[in-house]
Design a protein around this motif. Structure first.
Motif, PDB file in Angstrom:
ATOM      1  N   SER A 187       1.036   3.149  -2.344  1.00  0.00           N
ATOM      2  CA  SER A 187       2.202   3.977  -2.609  1.00  0.00           C
ATOM      3  C   SER A 187       1.847   5.449  -2.424  1.00  0.00           C
ATOM      4  CB  SER A 187       2.688   3.716  -4.036  1.00  0.00           C
ATOM      5  OG  SER A 187       3.626   4.674  -4.414  1.00  0.00           O
ATOM      6  N   ARG A 188       0.682   5.827  -2.947  1.00  0.00           N
ATOM      7  CA  ARG A 188       0.264   7.234  -2.852  1.00  0.00           C
ATOM      8  C   ARG A 188      -0.028   7.619  -1.404  1.00  0.00           C
ATOM      9  NH1 ARG A 188      -3.667   6.760  -8.185  1.00  0.00           N
ATOM     10  NH2 ARG A 188      -1.954   6.211  -9.588  1.00  0.00           N
ATOM     11  N   GLY A 217       5.695   8.308 -11.319  1.00  0.00           N
ATOM     12  CA  GLY A 217       5.237   7.889  -9.993  1.00  0.00           C
ATOM     13  C   GLY A 217       5.161   9.071  -9.032  1.00  0.00           C
ATOM     14  N   GLN A 232       2.181  11.196  -9.631  1.00  0.00           N
ATOM     15  CA  GLN A 232       0.958  10.562  -9.131  1.00  0.00           C
ATOM     16  C   GLN A 232       0.811  10.814  -7.631  1.00  0.00           C
ATOM     17  OE1 GLN A 232      -1.541   9.176 -10.592  1.00  0.00           O
ATOM     18  NE2 GLN A 232      -0.684   9.290 -12.658  1.00  0.00           N
ATOM     19  N   LEU A 233       1.926  10.708  -6.908  1.00  0.00           N
ATOM     20  CA  LEU A 233       1.900  10.939  -5.462  1.00  0.00           C
ATOM     21  C   LEU A 233       1.569  12.395  -5.142  1.00  0.00           C
ATOM     22  CD1 LEU A 233       3.134   8.084  -5.348  1.00  0.00           C
ATOM     23  CD2 LEU A 233       4.746   8.907  -3.656  1.00  0.00           C
TER      24      LEU A 233
END
Lengths: 405, 254
Positions: free
Chosen positions: B76-77, B102, B105-106
């Motif tokens: 995802s990142r 989320g 985090q990215l």
């Protein structure tokens, strides 16, 4: 009175009782004397076998402790609005004195329970909260009750919401030291006709402490009682909540969260008496158990004969995050009427793997995803909290609990 | 951007994908079509990293990195987003709360600034407005009590916030009525760009009327049996999957 060696442990409490200064009003002295006599007879629960009420919770370790007595350390935080009295019972004057006499020890039955009898005999510095008729209080009353290392306290709270009044109360129990101590709490709450009381109880005692609490509530016609509890502390914690819905349309909503670690043991017993028609009760208790901790939820409901259109629902859900954690959950329904809608359910499981995967596809690591899901799981119990300040406090309390895991 | 070579995938020892080859470049939109049970969703899941899916042979490279050993959150990142066929309801968890976690985090992984609640709220409000999705949705518990259309819109809004390089849209059209399909498709089209690739997984051609793909791949029993441009989807619509399955040779474009 002859005391056997088995009961010798109780003598320290009896000795303490005889040290009491005889300066109290005679009605109170009389109650205390009766209560002490009952405590001598009842003693602490020693065996779990054959003792349904203490089947899941072992308090025998109390018998090995010699705690020193001290008055309850209670403090009201924040300002007290007009129409509301928050005072030490000793300082009650005029009509408040009469009110105390009218209600104190009338709802928590010291005749039946050793912890209640002990508290009734020995409490000092009780808190009296009184909302006058029709008074609606916006800001919650905040009471802090703390304990010190090696001490036993008997905090006592008496809440009277007169007819048509509305009051929100937050009670925080916590310890100042890391050693062991014993908090033996009794609260009585009287909800008048058309009155409404919300009680948020946060139990954050130290991990080696004993916390035994009894809350007795009487709700009159059209009255409402909302209760939210968080148990995140205590070595052995037991809380009995006993509600009497004693008038038509009286209702209550009990919600609780327990989060336990290590060898903690948290036991919630609820008992709701539906004594009149059109009474409703809802219960939702949720917990997360880690390590070798244990939790108990026993939800008992009694409906009196002849009551019509009664509604009662209860749900208990627990996440077990360790194979050695254990929950005992038990609904007990004793219903003497046909005109009732009743439901109960319990579920025990783990954090849902598919939900974790969903959150991880949005960039969250496993631990963060699990925490968010645990928070969501617990926050559901707050869905009926209406007081904004209380909602904020309880939400923060739950978030903090999860963050500390 | 994405290069899949001779990919074989098993679940519980049963082989689902049996030798898939697929190359997706920046800005391209690919449609994976196929009958039920052909392995379409498995392809989406293996790219997103769903536990229980095992690569037994072949390779998957995303921007040159081997995906097979990359944890879900790191994919995802790195810029991969999966829109779920059945987005999960999570009572008690607010959409804006978890998607900010989320997003941050990215941002952190990309060495960019994380956003506090207020700044993030502004961002998600703008995204919702640009996609014509109700902002109020972000204040509700994730998909809790949502209609099929709301769930899919919620996925697209999350995608808009996370701005992936590669979006896997698994049956974004399922459970949608005509109006909802148009709204969701418009939102997806608004997200198309030169730097973003899409893989649409769908059973029906009707989605491709709204979101025109550059390439169409027909999957059957774990292998591509036909590959072509959007005309291939029309043929499937006309003749059905059986027609393709029973043919000896599939279309070939690439």
């Amino acid at each position: 009175m002859k005391i056997s060696t088995n009961e010798a442990h109780e003598t320290q409490y009896i000795t303490e009782f005889h040290k009491f200064p005889k300066t109290e009003p005679s009605w109170l002295e009389e109650i205390r004397t009766q209560a002490m006599e009952r405590f001598q007879l009842l003693g602490f629960p020693r065996n779990r076998r054959g003792n349904e009420f203490w089947k899941y919770t072992d308090v025998s370790a109390l018998l090995t402790k010699n705690f020193e007595h001290e008055p309850a350390n209670s403090a009201a935080v924040g300002s007290i609005p007009n129409g509301l009295s928050v005072i030490n019972l000793n300082g009650a004057k005029g009509h408040l004195k009469d009110i105390a006499k009218l209600y104190l020890a009338k709802f928590a039955p010291f005749q039946k329970d050793p912890f209640i009898s002990l508290n009734t005999a020995l409490f000092q510095d009780a808190v009296l909260i009184h909302a006058a008729e029709g008074i609606k209080i916006k800001n919650p009353v905040k009471i802090h009750l703390h304990s010190n290392d090696g001490k036993v306290t008997h905090p006592r709270v008496l809440v009277i919401a007169e007819d048509g009044s509305k009051i929100d109360i937050s009670l925080s129990h916590y310890g100042h030291s890391s050693g062991d101590y014993f908090a033996n709490v009794v609260s009585e709450v009287i909800v008048g006709k058309n009155a409404s009381v919300s009680l948020f109880r946060a139990q954050r005692e130290k991990p080696d402490s004993f916390h035994i609490a009894n809350t007795f509530v009487s709700v009159s016609e059209n009255g409402r009682f909302d209760y939210f509890s968080l148990d995140n502390g205590g070595g052995v914690a037991r809380h009995n909540v006993n509600i009497s819905l004693s008038g038509q349309n009286a209702s209550c909503n009990l919600s609780g969260v327990y989060v336990t670690r290590n060898t903690q043991h948290v036991d919630n017993h609820t008992l709701i008496h539906h004594l009149d028609s059109n009474t409703t009760s809802d219960q939702l208790f949720k917990g997360i158990l880690l390590d070798s901790s244990r939790a108990v939820f026993v939800g008992q409901v009694e409906v009196s004969p002849g009551c019509k259109k009664v509604e009662t629902h209860q749900t208990n859900k627990t996440l077990l995050l360790s194979p050695s954690a254990e929950i005992n959950t038990q609904p007990v329904l004793d219903i003497a009427t046909d005109d009732i809608q009743a439901s109960h359910g319990n579920a025990v499981g783990q954090v849902d793997r598919d939900s974790i995967f969903y959150l991880m596809t949005r960039g969250l690591d496993f631990a963060s995803a699990q925490k968010i899901l645990m928070e969501g799981f617990l926050l559901e119990i707050l869905k009926s909290v209406q007081n904004e300040s209380l909602l904020l406090e309880s939400t923060e309390s739950i978030n903090r609990t999860i963050d500390e895991l | 951007m994405l290069e899949i070579k001779n990919l074989h995938v098993s679940i519980n020892g049963i082989e689902i994908l049996k030798g898939i080859n697929l190359k997706v470049d920046s800005g391209e939109t690919h449609a994976i079509m196929g009958p039920n049970g052909s392995g379409k969703s498995t392809l989406a899941y293996i790219l997103a990293g769903k536990p229980g899916y095992e690569i037994t042979k072949g390779s998957v490279l995303f921007e040159g990195s081997d995906l097979s050993t990359m944890p879900v959150e790191e994919r995802s990142r790195a810029g991969i987003f999966l829109s779920f066929q059945n987005p999960i309801a999570i009572p008690g968890v607010r959409m804006d709360h978890f998607i900010r976690a989320g997003y941050n985090q990215l941002q952190k992984a990309a060495g960019k600034q994380e956003l506090d609640v207020l700044k993030f709220d502004k961002l998600i409000k703008e995204k919702a407005a640009s996609l014509e999705i109700e902002y109020s949705m972000t204040k509700r518990f994730v998909n809790d009590g949502f209609s099929g259309g709301e769930r899919k819109k919620n996925e697209i809004l999350q995608m808009a916030v996370l701005e992936p390089k590669l979006a896997l849209l698994d049956e974004i059209d399922s459970g949608l009525d005509v109006d909802a399909l148009r709204e969701v498709s418009t939102a997806v089209n608004n997200m198309r760009s030169q730097s973003r690739s899409l893989i649409l997984v769908t059973h029906y051609q009707r989605l491709l009327d709204h979101i025109a793909p550059d390439y169409v791949h027909v999957l059957s029993e774990g292998v591509f049996i036909a590959q072509g441009d959007s005309h291939l989807a029309k043929e499937v619509e006309l003749h059905g999957y059986d027609w393709l399955i029973n043919r000896d040779i599939g279309f070939s474009l690439k």
